[in-house]
Every structure is written in C-alpha cells, then in structure tokens.
Design an enzyme around this catalytic site. Structure first.
Site, PDB file in Angstrom:
ATOM      1  N   HIS A   1      78.628  45.338  78.411  1.00 28.99           N
ATOM      2  CA  HIS A   1      79.174  44.018  78.735  1.00 28.99           C
ATOM      3  C   HIS A   1      79.464  43.226  77.455  1.00 28.99           C
ATOM      4  O   HIS A   1      80.513  42.612  77.319  1.00 28.99           O
ATOM      5  CB  HIS A   1      78.161  43.198  79.553  1.00 28.99           C
ATOM      6  CG  HIS A   1      77.861  43.735  80.921  1.00 28.99           C
ATOM      7  ND1 HIS A   1      76.596  43.999  81.359  1.00 28.99           N
ATOM      8  CD2 HIS A   1      78.686  44.036  81.962  1.00 28.99           C
ATOM      9  CE1 HIS A   1      76.625  44.435  82.609  1.00 28.99           C
ATOM     10  NE2 HIS A   1      77.880  44.475  83.005  1.00 28.99           N
TER      11      HIS A   1
ATOM     12  N   LYS B   1      73.394  42.830  95.581  1.00 25.91           N
ATOM     13  CA  LYS B   1      72.271  43.668  95.174  1.00 25.91           C
ATOM     14  C   LYS B   1      71.060  42.743  94.988  1.00 25.91           C
ATOM     15  O   LYS B   1      71.220  41.558  94.722  1.00 25.91           O
ATOM     16  CB  LYS B   1      72.595  44.359  93.850  1.00 25.91           C
ATOM     17  CG  LYS B   1      73.977  45.011  93.843  1.00 25.91           C
ATOM     18  CD  LYS B   1      74.535  45.155  92.427  1.00 25.91           C
ATOM     19  CE  LYS B   1      76.021  45.472  92.437  1.00 25.91           C
ATOM     20  NZ  LYS B   1      76.657  45.395  91.103  1.00 25.91           N
TER      21      LYS B   1
ATOM     22  N   ARG C   1      84.937  51.500  83.181  1.00 23.80           N
ATOM     23  CA  ARG C   1      84.174  52.573  82.552  1.00 23.80           C
ATOM     24  C   ARG C   1      84.733  53.941  82.887  1.00 23.80           C
ATOM     25  O   ARG C   1      84.836  54.805  82.053  1.00 23.80           O
ATOM     26  CB  ARG C   1      82.715  52.542  83.037  1.00 23.80           C
ATOM     27  CG  ARG C   1      81.860  51.579  82.299  1.00 23.80           C
ATOM     28  CD  ARG C   1      80.614  51.309  83.045  1.00 23.80           C
ATOM     29  NE  ARG C   1      80.899  50.715  84.339  1.00 23.80           N
ATOM     30  CZ  ARG C   1      79.994  50.271  85.173  1.00 23.80           C
ATOM     31  NH1 ARG C   1      78.723  50.389  84.888  1.00 23.80           N
ATOM     32  NH2 ARG C   1      80.338  49.717  86.313  1.00 23.80           N
TER      33      ARG C   1
ATOM     34  N   SER D   1      74.040  48.360  84.583  1.00 30.82           N
ATOM     35  CA  SER D   1      72.853  47.526  84.778  1.00 30.82           C
ATOM     36  C   SER D   1      71.861  48.231  85.690  1.00 30.82           C
ATOM     37  O   SER D   1      70.645  48.148  85.482  1.00 30.82           O
ATOM     38  CB  SER D   1      73.251  46.180  85.383  1.00 30.82           C
ATOM     39  OG  SER D   1      74.100  45.485  84.517  1.00 30.82           O
TER      40      SER D   1
END
Ligand code: ADP
Length: 174
Positions: free
Chosen positions: A17, A41, A96, A134
């Site tokens: 990030h 989440k 990504r 993450s």
C-alpha cells in the site's frame, strides 16, 4: 491542483500500500488515503486506529516532501462521495494480479457511472510486494510470525503490542 483519493481497508497498511501511496504522490499533488471505517471483513483495528497508524507509517517511511502531501481520512459509504468531499478527481487503486483485475474493473465502471467526472487510475504493484496482502499479514501475526519485512514498523509495533490481548485464548496469568 490534482488530488487523488486512495481508498481501502488498510487493515493493516502494508509496504505494498505504502508503495502505491509513494508512487501516486509522484503523479498527483495531493494523495488522500481514505480508510474504510466499516469493512465487511472483521477488522483487526478500528477505523480511526488504522488511520493513526497510517499517519505514523507515512511520516516514518516516506520522505518529508512526500509525506506532507499525503493526508489520511476515514470514510464510510460510497468512494465517489468521499472523493467529491475531499476534492479528488481521481481514485487510485493498486493491482497485484489478474485476480484483482476483475473486481477492480467492475468497481471502476460502477464508480464512473455514479460520478463520470471522477476517473480511476491503477498502479501495478511493485514485484517485491505482489504477494503481500493485509489478510496474509493478519494470519502470520496471529500465529506469532514475523511481519517486519511486510509492514511498516508502526504496524508491526502495534501488532506486537496487541498480540497477547487479541489472540490469547484465556485470561493472562500472573
Ligand atoms: P480493499 O478492502 O478495498 O480491497 P485493501 O486495503 O485490501 O482494501 O486494498 C486497498 C487497495 O490497495 C486495493 O486497490 C488493493 O488492490 C491495493 N493493494 C493491496 N495490497 C497491495 C500490494 N501488496 N501492492 C499493491 N497494491 C495493493
């Protein structure tokens, strides 16, 4: 002045990030990192905690002339509303892998439909951070693994400080 909003959960922020923030700051005059308060989440850190840690990480890891052009806010609701609110004509996202592409494309179209004046700009992840997420960091931290190569020191310190409290299965002894 060009302003870009970089929205995400950042739970927690990783070097991947941070690399996107640094690179976006080469393109835009100001980068607003927008922390999604209520993520679907289960968050490791509360929204304002995440924002505090990102501020620390940005100040510690990025050169001062970059860091002072980066602001951290938290938001709830629509990304394009947050962009409008902060005067951003651009939304920055990181890609990504091909797996990111499909959902990001859909979200970019959706946001463009809602706010045609706001464009989404994608940065390809740096190769060395392509594996980083993450959720992976959370998983490793949960089992006591070393995440220092993956997240800024501000995050690693926070994870270590809360490890016993967050992950212990019973009351502290002694
Ligand atoms: P979200 O829950 O909105 O996906 P994340 O915090 O997981 O929020 O990610 C925010 C943005 O950062 C997304 O565009 C994501 O693709 C990007 N990102 C996540 N990890 C990396 C990484 N390792 N390298 C580059 N970009 C990343």
């Amino acid at each position: 002045m060009s302003v870009a909003l970089y929205p995400g959960s950042f739970d927690p922020i990783t070097f991947g990030h941070l690399d996107i923030v640094r690179r976006a700051a080469r393109v835009f005059d100001r980068v607003v990192v927008a922390v999604l308060q209520n993520t679907a989440k289960t968050p490791l850190m509360a929204g304002d905690d995440r924002a505090d840690v990102i501020r620390l990480a940005v100040d510690q890891e990025l050169p001062p002339d970059v860091a002072r052009r980066v602001s951290i806010v938290w938001f709830d609701g629509l990304t394009v509303e947050a962009a409008r609110h902060h005067g951003a004509d651009f939304v920055v996202r990181g890609l990504r892998a091909v797996s990111d592409f499909e959902s990001e494309l859909q979200m970019a179209h959706f946001n463009r439909k809602l706010a045609p004046a706001i464009d989404t700009v994608f940065f390809m992840t740096a190769l060395e951070y392509a594996y980083l997420s993450s959720s992976l960091v959370k998983e490793i931290a949960r089992f006591g693994g070393d995440v220092r190569g993956m997240v800024p020191a501000a995050v690693a310190d926070r994870l270590e400080a809360t490890a016993d409290r967050d992950w212990s299965t019973g009351p502290a002894v002694g």
